[in-house]
Structure formats: structure tokens, C-alpha cells
Design a protein around this motif. Sequence first.
Motif, PDB file in Angstrom:
ATOM      1  N   TYR B 120      41.886  69.490  19.920  1.00 42.54           N
ATOM      2  CA  TYR B 120      42.992  68.748  20.541  1.00 42.54           C
ATOM      3  C   TYR B 120      43.630  67.831  19.491  1.00 42.54           C
ATOM      4  CZ  TYR B 120      40.210  70.309  24.506  1.00 42.54           C
ATOM      5  OH  TYR B 120      39.478  71.077  25.386  1.00 42.54           O
ATOM      6  N   SER B 157      39.092  66.884  17.089  1.00 36.90           N
ATOM      7  CA  SER B 157      39.988  66.522  18.193  1.00 36.90           C
ATOM      8  C   SER B 157      40.398  65.050  18.107  1.00 36.90           C
ATOM      9  CB  SER B 157      39.319  66.798  19.545  1.00 36.90           C
ATOM     10  OG  SER B 157      39.275  68.187  19.765  1.00 36.90           O
ATOM     11  N   GLU B 161      41.365  66.280  26.513  1.00 34.25           N
ATOM     12  CA  GLU B 161      41.938  67.570  26.900  1.00 34.25           C
ATOM     13  C   GLU B 161      43.186  67.377  27.765  1.00 34.25           C
ATOM     14  OE1 GLU B 161      39.202  70.324  28.799  1.00 34.25           O
ATOM     15  OE2 GLU B 161      40.871  71.599  29.404  1.00 34.25           O
ATOM     16  N   PHE B 164      46.077  66.445  25.742  1.00 35.48           N
ATOM     17  CA  PHE B 164      46.495  67.641  24.988  1.00 35.48           C
ATOM     18  C   PHE B 164      47.385  68.545  25.865  1.00 35.48           C
ATOM     19  CE2 PHE B 164      45.266  72.010  23.464  1.00 35.48           C
ATOM     20  CZ  PHE B 164      45.773  71.916  22.176  1.00 35.48           C
TER      21      PHE B 164
END
Lengths: 268, 282
Positions: B120, B157, B161, B164
Motif C-alpha cells: 500500500y 506499505s 488498506e 489505499f
Amino acid sequence: MHPPKPPASLIKTQQWLSTAIRTLDPIQRELADAESGHYLTRSTFLDSQERLKIYISDYWPRCLDALEADFPGLRRWMGNENFRIWMTSYLDAYPSRSFTLSHLGQDLLPFLKTAYTQRDQAQVIELARYEWATLFAAFAPHKPAFNSKKYHQDPKALTQMRFRLQPHLSLLHLTYDWPTWISNDTLKKPKKKECYLAIFQQNDYFESYTLTKGGYLLLTEIDKGYPLHLAIEKAFSELTPKEAQTTESTLQTLFKDTVQLQWLTKRV
Amino acid sequence: MAIKKRFDVPFLGFGLGLRAPHYEELLSSSGQVDWLEIISENYMLDGGQGPHTLAPFKEKYTVIPHGVSLSLGSADALDKPHLKRLKALLSYLNPPWFSDHLCWAGVGGAHMHNLLPLPYTQETVEYVAKKIAIIQDTMGIPFLIENLSSYVEFQESEMTEWEFIKAIAETADCGILLDVNNIYVSSRNHHFDPMDYVRGIPANRVIQYHIAGHQDHGTYVLDSHDRPVRDEVWDLFAKTVPLMGDVSVMIERDDHIPPLSELLEELNHAKAIYTKNIYAPT
């Protein structure tokens, strides 16, 4: 719009994870496990290696199960465990290059020809060829078929034409009766029996058509691109007088069926 | 809560995945299933079972194509022949939208036949958003990205999430297929509050839900689509519904496919939860 350029770090991460999931090489395996902490975080319960293993344990069964479903005869012939060992080697040598698992067996024949050097190699190759032909027939394209009506008044022009067989059609020369053996679990061994088959697509599935040796040779020559009259000449040159007689008596039916079943396409 | 959606698409109601054991019943029954979802790739082979086999279903239902192999996040370029086949399927079905996963499925030409998560990062956001823009331009209808269930997260990342997904959806201007089970599965595997995830998703872009079953392995949870939806996922669904406004619902079952009657029971349960909660205070 121009295709975007992938970030360098993304390429590196994906190449690493792809290898880490698929590799069977013990040195690469050790390296991938050692590097897992560099790429992956750990969770409360699992370290990076254990998390990676979830993907490894998904990849192999998924691919092997697909091959088992596609090659049930080969699996029966080799035995479950042996089949999975050979198919693992196959997938290692020929990783899937298609979006669909249906194509997973597309390189099995070249693999078996070079890697499978057991005593039953000939049978295994023949069986794999038959099973792949039945799969391929179901998903290969069907091209516009040759329309013979225009040529009814001009059969001479017809004999000069060059054709190609439908991409989904496979011509097989088998030395064992694999179709009967596959469809009957109680048969221990396939019967030794020479047969010539055309496996082709019909109603989104595969169909099998039994050919004479002459019919098989003739269709083979047609598919090579010889004009009809030359294809007939070449096919008959390889037949014994008795075989030639049988072929001659069935030639008309073969042509009729070939056109009706739409096997011929015009060669461009 | 009424939410103005980014895309002018209809609310389809409550649908199921089209699976072979249910073909006949789905064609003969009426009114129990509002719409159907297909796995796009099953109808994208060169021959055999092409889009034409969907004709009787298309007459009776809205059929939504859902893909598993666009491999949006792969470092490999988009597969042009694949896009061409997908375009042919979409032209045949004329659906209000289509979808695929926010993932990668292979690299270097090799396919992993799995939905793999992405790091991400902002760089990845920009890269994937450009690919989605190409897909949307090519197909000409709204495209939804689906959140994955995942079992690993990457060290590199830079965001969560849900941040993202939001960044990609907004940069690419695409919709979202919110898989409630996947949020639950990933929340267990990566230890976050699933409601933080839900609240972080831009509601105006959520067009469709997936709900499915999973296996609890103790140290991790596996998204298996092979069993009934579990209570914890129904609970999360109930809490999600009022935040997202009208969103079409679909129950996924890909393995150990039960009789249609069993899936209809689940679908009715989804409908009851949805109806009860859609106007609940948030």
C-alpha cells in the motif's frame, strides 16, 4: 493513453513473492524463507514465513487439483501419488502462462516427451495427447466453416482448393483403446487396439469421430495445406491395397461428414 | 441515510453467483433472485462456452461480470487480448457495471491463479489508478474494484488498506465492490477494527457488496467461499449497511455448492438485515 511504468519496488516485491510461492528448489526455498521478513510483516500469531506458507499451500493444490480434473485417465494410469509428483515437476518446468486453469495442461506433452523417460512413456504420451485433445476441443476457437454449396457445379475447382482443419479438431492415431478404458473404471488395462480418431468441438463440448487410416492420412495432408487432389494422392500412396479399398469406399461419407460437421475452413 | 452515488447505476437488489448446479432452477424459478453475477473468465475462452451460453439468463436477469484475472496491480502490462475478450463479453451482456479485484495474479508472464495483495504505497496507487483508467476508457461502463482477503502485508506499505482503496478509487474515479467477508477475514489476519475499514471507505463509490463464508483456522482466517456466512460477518454487514446507502447485495459460494434453496435462505437473511438496517441511525 500510454501504459504506465510499474514502480521498481513493485517489480522487485512481486518477483520475490512469485518465486517464494512457486519454487521447489531447496536453495531458492531457503533464500525465500530467509528474505520473507524483509518483505513481509508478521502478525500476532504468525511470523512472515508462516504467512507466506498460506499462499504456498494454496498454489500447489489448486493447480494439481485442476490437472487431476483435466487428466483423470493419466492420473489413473500413473496412480494418485505418482501423478502428483510428475505434475508438480511439470508445473515447475512450465508455470501457467494463461489467465485460466483450463489451459494448465497445454505444455504437458512437450514436458512428458523430454522429462518422462519411464518404460511406459509411449502409453503416457498417447493417453495425455488424447485427454488434452478432448479438453482443447471444448475451448478452442471455431472458425467460419467452408461452404461447399458454391462448388457443387464445379467439382474440379474443389479439388484444387486448399483447406485448414478447425483449430479445435485434433487427429489422433492411438494404439490403445483409451476412450473405453477411461469411461470404464472396472477395466484394469486398456485394450491394445489401433484406432484413428478426430476429436472436435460440438455443442460447446467434445465429440469423437472414428476414422479409417486413409481418412486420418487424408485429413492430415489437407491440414498441411495440400490441395485436395494432392492430399488424396499423398494419403493413398501410404496405404496398402486393402486399406486403399476401404478408404475409397468410405471417402464420400467422410467428405459429407467433414462438411456437415464443419471441420474445414478456407486457407487464407 | 441517502447517499448520492458517484455513478448513475441501478440498485439491483439481492443476487447470487451463477453456478452450474443451479442453472435449471434459476431459469424456471421467478422472483427469488434479483440478479446474477458470473465469473467473467468462464465465458472468455476462444471457443466452447462463450457469452452466447448466457442468453437464457440474460433474458431473465441482469447479469454482472465479475473477473478474477485482470491482475490490475501486476508489474506486467495489461493483457490486451484479455481486454478484447472482456470487451466482447461486456458488449454481449450490456451490464450496468463490471468488476475485478484490487490485486495482482502473476508477474513475468506467469500466472499464480490467486489474488495476491499489493504493497500500500503512493507509487502503487498512481500506477494502478492509471491502469484502471485505461480499462474504464476501453470498456466504457463503470468499473468496480473489490477489496481482497489477504494473509500477508508488506513492510513497504505506507498506508492502511482502506486508505489505499480510497486513494485508488478516487484517483482512478472508479467504483468499489465491498466484500464484507474479506474485510472481516483481513481484520482478523492483520488485527485491525473492521469498522475502521468500513468507515474509511468512500460510501458514494460503493455499488455492490459481496458476502461469503470463511474458515477459522485459529491463527488465521481463510476466505474459502465454501460454507454459509458466519454470524460475525452478518454482524459486520448489519453495521455496514446504514453507512453505505443503497448497494446491490450478492452472496458468493464457489465450492461445496449447496442446493439453491439453501442459498436462497441466506439471500433472504441478507435481505432482512439490509432492510432492517438501511435507515438505521449511524
